[in-house]
Design a protein around this motif. Structure first.
Motif, PDB file in Angstrom:
ATOM      1  N   THR A 144     -46.624  -2.112 -40.174  1.00  6.69           N
ATOM      2  CA  THR A 144     -47.776  -2.636 -40.917  1.00  6.69           C
ATOM      3  C   THR A 144     -48.271  -1.584 -41.907  1.00  6.69           C
ATOM      4  O   THR A 144     -48.439  -0.417 -41.547  1.00  6.69           O
ATOM      5  CB  THR A 144     -48.925  -3.004 -39.951  1.00  6.69           C
ATOM      6  OG1 THR A 144     -48.460  -4.011 -39.042  1.00  6.69           O
ATOM      7  CG2 THR A 144     -50.124  -3.559 -40.721  1.00  6.69           C
ATOM      8  N   GLY A 147     -34.655  -4.666 -38.765  1.00  7.43           N
ATOM      9  CA  GLY A 147     -34.950  -3.619 -37.802  1.00  7.43           C
ATOM     10  C   GLY A 147     -36.414  -3.695 -37.403  1.00  7.43           C
ATOM     11  O   GLY A 147     -37.034  -4.760 -37.468  1.00  7.43           O
ATOM     12  N   LYS A 148     -36.940  -2.557 -36.985  1.00  4.74           N
ATOM     13  CA  LYS A 148     -38.326  -2.480 -36.543  1.00  4.74           C
ATOM     14  C   LYS A 148     -39.293  -2.949 -37.640  1.00  4.74           C
ATOM     15  O   LYS A 148     -39.056  -2.749 -38.820  1.00  4.74           O
ATOM     16  CB  LYS A 148     -38.629  -1.028 -36.181  1.00  4.74           C
ATOM     17  CG  LYS A 148     -39.941  -0.822 -35.492  1.00  4.74           C
ATOM     18  CD  LYS A 148     -39.903   0.410 -34.624  1.00  4.74           C
ATOM     19  CE  LYS A 148     -40.511   1.618 -35.282  1.00  4.74           C
ATOM     20  NZ  LYS A 148     -40.405   2.794 -34.412  1.00  4.74           N
ATOM     21  N   THR A 149     -40.399  -3.575 -37.223  1.00  2.85           N
ATOM     22  CA  THR A 149     -41.432  -4.052 -38.140  1.00  2.85           C
ATOM     23  C   THR A 149     -42.564  -3.033 -38.220  1.00  2.85           C
ATOM     24  O   THR A 149     -42.839  -2.338 -37.243  1.00  2.85           O
ATOM     25  CB  THR A 149     -41.989  -5.396 -37.623  1.00  2.85           C
ATOM     26  OG1 THR A 149     -40.918  -6.331 -37.563  1.00  2.85           O
ATOM     27  CG2 THR A 149     -43.074  -5.939 -38.529  1.00  2.85           C
TER      28      THR A 149
END
Lengths: 342, 342
Positions: B133, B129-131
């Motif tokens: 940080t 899915g979405k990354t």
């Protein structure tokens, strides 16, 4: 003695990395898998790079030839050239596992891929959700495509939709046909913003964003094709879709991403507010009978059954049902009709 | 006259593609951006590949030097070498847009990247899915990391967590410290299954899967590091985590992915079932007063306010609130206490 998976990269043998070329040159035997994606390269060009003969894996590819590859890798250094990035396909991960199990050393050399090249559209790679493949009609319905789109939209994520292919028959699902498949479900709005990409990573790619309706008639030229359904757009992504994908600004302005949960919240809130404004009391105080309460409890039970039924694939509906049931139970309690503790 | 962004690839100059090397050789001027990721390469090595001097972009990188690059590209062919895949960073997309606007032709040559190399763990690239940080402590809290994890878990997706870095100060957030940041929130279970990856794409990567607790004390060696929080696992992915990431089978067996919606459905269904079994009627028929109904309506209104308040970032809670409100209204109606139409 080693088995090395070498990524050819997104488009042609020229996308192979220096490390990849080195691995192919140093291998005692080089195979190429030509059936997972359409590449702008030939066995001759690959052989020239490898400095030796390159053996094409037959149609069954890795799945059927895995045993042979691993057997060879016990006796010599074997390199397998794979289109795109070498581990994007599940069969290649299986091969790695089988090799490990047989005690064969393995190495993977990564390369460029559709999964990174989608950034040519200007969309942020961070915001892509799950990827899905639109199958040929004979391979089944596109229900799971719509489900994935819905899931990704729930949190505003973009969706990469790969298009089915049958290399052995030289057939590639095109963007026009793929969009028609979505339309046939009658659950995919014709004015949805989509991005079509063709021959990404080549010298002559086509990248075009517009309504699904417009793209279903747009000529994208030769395969391979893919589609992207954008989620919520950052203003930089909006500018990029205009500049890099020729998207009409009006289509971007009309683009709205709403997940199923959002949709239900908006719909029910509106409904409840309206009811609160318009409802009239009956004559009060009023008497509530045992039969009425019994009926309410049966009603509640039906909603709980619904919640359990829908909890797999229609989670928003399931949550709605059970929370509704809670509301009824609390009402009965707060009106002093029943006694219980949560 | 052209501006070409050339991906160096995931680890060293040897990950550059043949096309990338060709572009660097043919360019009239070659720059390198050395501040977006830690690479196992030097200016000298890049210069050797390019067959010419390579000019390092100063610390501000693309953001500050974009104008200079575009100006140069109006008069000559300019190549900019970028670590990893060239378009994974937003600043590079901005540069492309600025160049377009100035009428400068652009080209992007893709390469290997952390976004594809995460498949070395055996996890399917389709299911990420979405990354997100994980930032250094001084850069702010990790709330958005936990939110993204929750969102991806809602549909069983994997999450790539990149770790912050400050190249100018030669500081790289390590896996141990990053996990401690998650623990400090007290909302991240210590027995969660995580995968730590270090120096992915190099000759000596470390890939280790275990509980977060265990990984917080595991020595991953030199940077760069990254973390992956797996979602629902296919049995092939489970086998891969054992074989490729040394994951204890017991940790995989205990791995459970439950989204917020799933959690609420399970919790409320259990609660309602229990109540239905245990509740006792009060003496019926019973009389309901106008005050009681008024109180119920106020109670309903408060839940609607909650629904609106939570609809942004706690969607599951918002949907629960509004559906609960619906249940109360329907109860009042079905008991004959109020009149309205949905």
């Amino acid at each position: 003695m080693k088995l090395t998976l070498v990524s050819i990269g997104i488009n042609s043998h020229l996308d192979m990395s220096l490390r990849g070329v080195e691995a192919a040159r140093n291998a005692d035997r080089v195979y190429a898998e030509m059936y997972t994606m359409k590449m702008d390269t030939t066995l001759t060009e690959l052989a020239e790079l490898a400095g030796q003969q390159v053996i094409p894996l037959p149609r069954g590819g890795m799945e059927e030839q895995g045993g042979e590859l691993i057997k060879a890798a016990k006796e010599m250094d074997v390199a397998v050239l794979v289109g795109g990035d070498a581990l994007s396909a599940t069969t290649h991960i299986s091969l790695l596992l089988d090799a490990k199990e047989e005690g064969v050393e393995t190495e993977v050399i990564h390369g460029s891929s559709i999964f990174t090249s989608i950034t040519d559209t200007g969309l942020s790679i961070y915001k892509f959700g799950k990827t899905v493949t639109i199958p040929f009609p004979e391979k089944g319905p596109v229900d799971s495509v719509l489900r994935t789109l819905g899931e990704n939209h729930e949190y505003g994520n973009h969706t990469l939709m790969l298009l089915d292919l049958n290399m052995a028959e030289d057939r590639y699902l095109g963007i026009n046909e793929a969009i028609e498949r979505l339309f046939e479900t009658e659950k995919f709005p014709r004015d949805s913003l989509l991005i079509g990409v063709a021959r990404l990573g080549s010298m002559f790619p086509t990248i075009k964003a517009d309504t699904a309706e417009a793209l279903s008639r747009y000529d994208f030229g030769d395969s391979p094709h893919a589609l992207i359904a954008p989620g919520r757009l950052h203003f930089l992504e909006e500018d990029a879709l205009v500049a890099l994908a020729g998207c009409p600004r009006s289509v971007i302005d009309a683009h709205k991403v709403q997940g199923e949960v959002d949709r239900l919240i908006a719909k029910y809130t509106k409904g409840c507010r309206k009811v609160l404004k318009e409802l009239r009391n009956n004559e009060l105080p009023a008497s509530v009978t045992e039969d009425q309460v019994k009926e309410m409890l049966e009603h509640t039970e039906r909603y709980l059954d619904d919640a359990e039924y829908y909890s797999g694939e229609q989670k928003a509906v399931a949550l709605t049902s059970v929370a509704y049931a809670e509301g009824i139970l609390d009402a009965l309690k707060l009106l002093g009709l029943v006694e219980f503790e949560w």
